[in-house]
Design an enzyme around this catalytic site. Sequence first.
Site, mmCIF file in Angstrom:
data_model
loop_
_atom_site.group_PDB
_atom_site.id
_atom_site.type_symbol
_atom_site.label_atom_id
_atom_site.label_comp_id
_atom_site.label_asym_id
_atom_site.label_seq_id
_atom_site.Cartn_x
_atom_site.Cartn_y
_atom_site.Cartn_z
ATOM 1 C CD GLU A 33 15.545 20.175 51.540
ATOM 2 O OE1 GLU A 33 15.891 21.300 51.937
ATOM 3 O OE2 GLU A 33 16.211 19.478 50.740
ATOM 4 C CD GLU A 111 14.705 11.787 16.884
ATOM 5 O OE1 GLU A 111 14.133 12.185 17.913
ATOM 6 O OE2 GLU A 111 14.247 11.929 15.734
ATOM 7 C CE LYS A 113 9.471 2.042 15.580
ATOM 8 N NZ LYS A 113 8.679 1.364 16.602
ATOM 9 C CG ASP A 115 8.555 -1.362 22.350
ATOM 10 O OD1 ASP A 115 7.591 -0.981 21.662
ATOM 11 O OD2 ASP A 115 8.765 -2.555 22.624
ATOM 12 C CE1 TYR A 222 8.002 10.459 18.030
ATOM 13 C CE2 TYR A 222 8.547 9.379 20.097
ATOM 14 C CZ TYR A 222 7.742 9.495 18.991
ATOM 15 O OH TYR A 222 6.659 8.660 18.838
ATOM 16 C CE LYS A 308 10.069 -1.490 14.189
ATOM 17 N NZ LYS A 308 9.105 -2.487 14.551
ATOM 18 C CB CYS A 402 -14.493 -23.258 4.017
ATOM 19 S SG CYS A 402 -14.790 -21.993 5.267
ATOM 20 C CB CYS A 405 -19.231 -22.728 5.257
ATOM 21 S SG CYS A 405 -18.135 -22.229 3.894
ATOM 22 C CB CYS A 420 -14.057 -19.836 1.882
ATOM 23 S SG CYS A 420 -15.804 -20.334 1.970
ATOM 24 C CB CYS A 426 -18.391 -18.394 4.628
ATOM 25 S SG CYS A 426 -17.025 -19.015 5.628
#
Length: 663
Positions: A33, A111, A113, A115, A222, A308, A402, A405, A420, A426
């Site tokens: 419909e 609330e 969270k 993702d 939100y 978290k 390093c 370099c 370094c 570098c």
Amino acid sequence: MNIENKINQLRDELRKHNHNYYVLDKPTISDYEFDMKLKELQELETQHPEYYDATSPTLRVGGAITKNFETVVHDHRMYSLDNSYSKEDLDDWEKRIQKILGNVEVEFICELKYDGASISLTYENGELLRGVTRGDGFQGDNVTNNIKTIKSVPLKLKGDHPQKFDIRGEIILPHEGFAQMNKERVEAGEEPYMNPRNTASGSLKLQDSAEVARRPLDCLLYNLTGSVGIASHFESLEKARSWGFKVPTDARLCKTTDEVMEYVNYWEIHRHDLPYETDGVVVKVNSISQQEELGYTAKAPRWAMAYKFKAEQAATVLNKITYQVGRTGAITPVANLEPVLLAGTTVKRASLHNADQIAKLDIREKDTVFVEKGGEIIPKIVGVDLDKREEDSTVTIYASTCPECDTELVRKEGEAQHYCPNYNGCPPQITGRIQHFISRKAMDIDGLGAETVELLFKEGLIRNYADLYSLEKEQVIPLERMAEKSADNLIKGIEASKQIPFERVLYALGIRFVGETVAKKLAKEYKNINALRAANYEELVEVDEIGGKIAESVVDFFGEEENVALVEELESKGVQMKLSEEALQNQTDKLKGITFVVSGVFEKVSRNELKKLIEDNGGKVASSISSKTNYVVAGANMGPSKKEKAEKLGIAMIDEDQFLTMV
């Protein structure tokens, strides 16, 4: 009934059915419909284009092509959230809140969270004006054509909504829709998508909105942003729901952090029953006036905290430890892992942070290690399965030179990382500084990305970021994947960056420890690059919030002849090396050395405007009253404990009019 009335009636009907189905999950007619009514409306609109309406339900099928997504500056910055992982973190946060507010009663709202991909929707006169991605928080991409295809996003509002406002939320892909998309991809012989979040985010940047319309995206909202005349966050959620937005109903008011933890513990178990992905709980101060009083740090609101959920963990083999060089010369050890699926993505590499972390966990090549996603985003190694360690395993000897370099690494006393010292020789440090220079929060050079920087450096066209301003179109056209239009855009982008204000140029220079906030402080204090260059260590540490490490770093930067030459070259090319006349116009030193605390509600100017006036006139705004406070600017509804503390310390309290007279 005339044609216009018929079209409007069908639009209203379809909007209502759309809302019932996609927002309330309570359809009142069959799909067939609905499709028949939509088809009838499409035919009428085709025959009568004079009755076009940008909010028509027929536009949700997509079809608009967006070649380049326009960059839009957010009217209100989209901040990040500080994270917490324990009850102790929440309690510490509550203490910080109480210290600023003055031990008043605080109500929290919890609330889930979600993702997904953050989005900011702007409505004007009850109609969707635009949809903009989070971007860097200051500006994002205009993805309005794609947003219009998401059926839970209202194109036209109902009820007593404000004339213009922003609302924030997440674009998500529910589990069921994601599974169906992957089923179809596998059947078509294509690779399945790795996780709903990245797929939702990628969908927003598809050029063809008809393709976006085919994806089962949803939008959960939100947060109302700006001044909308609502007293509490909980009330704002209810209002937004009444205007037609899809606002989740799982928010809960809490009086204490114990109640917050009850909510967290419940959803840590039951989140897997939800139709979409969540990775934690967002806890907010419910009162909007208290939110305004708490304000923001440089990165996050003081009135909100993300709790978290415990990170997912997996075991895999560490094949090899390699070393990366950052733009500041900092060395980061990297674990190259046997690929392992973790929280919806395949993890192949993880940061080992520094030599101390490797020694602390005794991490070795060929070990079986436990990998976690910190906040379910960045992989990290949290332990070693010693039962599986090979007998001939040897202790990791940290790199001494390093990797790029071969310069001998140094480690300053009190610092965790090795460096370094080959600052100007570098290659990754040089290209890293250029990449930082062109980044969005710095010079924001359109048409120039990290790969192109590497290519320009490799071809010898640039040796530093000042060389960018000597590039010519003819030099870049021959480069790999560089057509004439791309070359045009790059040169135009470089030219346009000459208008970037001084405080962002200062950040772009890449002086160690000088982030966005520090760059703004220094620009405001010294007004131009020459004054900053002439400042010595003692003068710099006198500047508000500039500590010894920053001062030392600034002095060291300008102590290098090559850096001074770079700055002078940038200035000669037209890059902004002083505050603009507009920025200087409203600035004075009238309030220099005076510290204010702003508390309560004001009539003539908003709290944020008051704070800006203080800073523009050289004063300092503190978040809480102490013996160092000179004045409290007191508005209506100032917290009684704050008032009591000011009186106890003998701090002068002035009203809005008295302050405005001062400036």
